[in-house]
Structures are given as structure tokens and as C-alpha cells.
Design a protein around this motif. Structure first.
Motif, mmCIF file in Angstrom:
data_model
loop_
_atom_site.group_PDB
_atom_site.id
_atom_site.type_symbol
_atom_site.label_atom_id
_atom_site.label_comp_id
_atom_site.label_asym_id
_atom_site.label_seq_id
_atom_site.Cartn_x
_atom_site.Cartn_y
_atom_site.Cartn_z
ATOM 1 N N ASN A 23 10.054 -7.171 -5.573
ATOM 2 C CA ASN A 23 8.703 -6.820 -6.005
ATOM 3 C C ASN A 23 8.600 -6.703 -7.524
ATOM 4 O OD1 ASN A 23 7.472 -6.967 -3.523
ATOM 5 N ND2 ASN A 23 7.817 -4.816 -3.051
ATOM 6 N N GLU A 36 1.408 -10.889 -4.961
ATOM 7 C CA GLU A 36 1.287 -9.496 -4.551
ATOM 8 C C GLU A 36 2.637 -9.030 -4.029
ATOM 9 O OE1 GLU A 36 -1.875 -9.016 -1.732
ATOM 10 O OE2 GLU A 36 -3.357 -9.949 -3.048
ATOM 11 N N GLU A 37 2.901 -7.749 -4.220
ATOM 12 C CA GLU A 37 4.152 -7.181 -3.754
ATOM 13 C C GLU A 37 4.314 -7.391 -2.243
ATOM 14 O OE1 GLU A 37 5.405 -3.379 -6.124
ATOM 15 O OE2 GLU A 37 3.248 -3.278 -5.685
#
Length: 166
Positions: A23, A36-37
């Protein structure tokens, strides 16, 4: 001073740290085109898919903490591609430059050979000169380039295809 690290197969207990390293790369680099994570639930699915011995995940452990990871993944889901794999390597930002990526790629190549892979590929953003150099150090060559296939941080990015045949 170079660190002393342990290289081992990943365990479920490593997943949160593996995901945190990934992440960080999602949010701060073009090493992955995720925008996006990745949720822990999605990471669990990913890790579950890598419980097949043909697609192992390795971690680097330093001072009792996972500081990087690497994996072998399917190159393509169609059966004819079974002996072709793709490697991924991510190192925590505070631990880069200590030969951990080098050690991970070495073990991934050894495992790929042992598992009967015919070829291993890496998709590396063309601006990631360190990763391209690392792949070349291990015998990979530039097999091609996808031009302007991903957009991240306002940049239209090329992806190098690095390949080795065993």
C-alpha cells in the motif's frame, strides 16, 4: 552498513506487513498501477491464491520485522501459459538499497526453475531504472515495451517487459 536479513516463505502472520509495504507503493510510487490501497480482505484473497506451491511468496525479515516481499504469479490465466510466470518485488522504503530486492529476485528465479517454469517475466514501469537494472543483473532482458498504458500521478507511463528463459 549492510543489514543482516532472513529470507523465508511468507506466512499468514506476515500478511498485514506485506500489505502495508504494498500500500505504501500504491500511494507513493509508480511501481504498481493500483490507484487505491488494497484492503486486508483483498490481500487475504491474493495470499490465498498464492498458497498454491507453484506461486510462492517470500519475505525478507530484518530485526524481526518483514521489510520486503516477492512473489511468483501467473503470467496469464489460460492453461497454455502455465510455465510462464511473473515476478513482483516490493521493499519497505526505509529498507531500500540493502540488497534485499537482489536476494528476493535470486530466490524467485531459483524457485521458478525448480518448479519447472520455462520463462519468468517482470512488468516494470520504464522510469523505474533500479528495478530494470536489478532484472538485467539476474539475466533478464528487455522483451518489449508497452507505450503509455498507465496513468498515475498525472503521468502517462510506459511499461517494460523484462524476461528470462530458463
Amino acid at each position: 552498513m549492510a543489514s543482516q536479513f532472513i529470507l523465508r516463505q511468507a506466512q499468514v502472520k506476515d500478511l498485514e506487513r506485506i500489505n502495508a509495504i504494498y500500500n505504501w507503493a500504491v500511494l507513493n510510487t509508480v511501481a504498481t498501477f493500483d490507484l487505491e490501497e488494497r484492503s486486508l480482505a483483498a490481500a487475504e484473497v491474493w495470499f490465498g491464491n498464492h498458497q498454491d506451491p507453484y506461486y510462492p511468496v517470500y519475505v525478507v525479515e530484518n530485526q524481526g520485522q518483514v521489510t520486503g516481499w516477492g512473489s511468483l504469479s501467473p503470467f496469464h490465466p489460460r492453461a497454455a501459459y502455465k510455465q510462464s510466470g511473473e515476478f513482483s518485488i516490493y521493499i519497505a522504503p526505509e529498507w531500500t538499497g540493502q540488497s534485499m530486492g537482489d536476494a528476493l529476485l535470486k530466490v524467485l528465479c531459483q524457485e521458478a526453475k525448480k518448479l519447472g517454469y520455462h520463462t519468468l517475466l517482470g512488468r516494470i514501469t520504464s522510469t523505474n531504472e533500479k528495478s530494470i537494472s536489478l532484472a538485467k543483473k539476474h539475466g533478464f532482458w528487455e522483451a518489449g515495451k508497452y507505450h503509455e498504458v498507465g496513468t498515475k500521478f498525472g503521468q502517462c507511463l510506459d511499461v517494460m517487459i523484462m524476461q528470462i528463459i530458463f
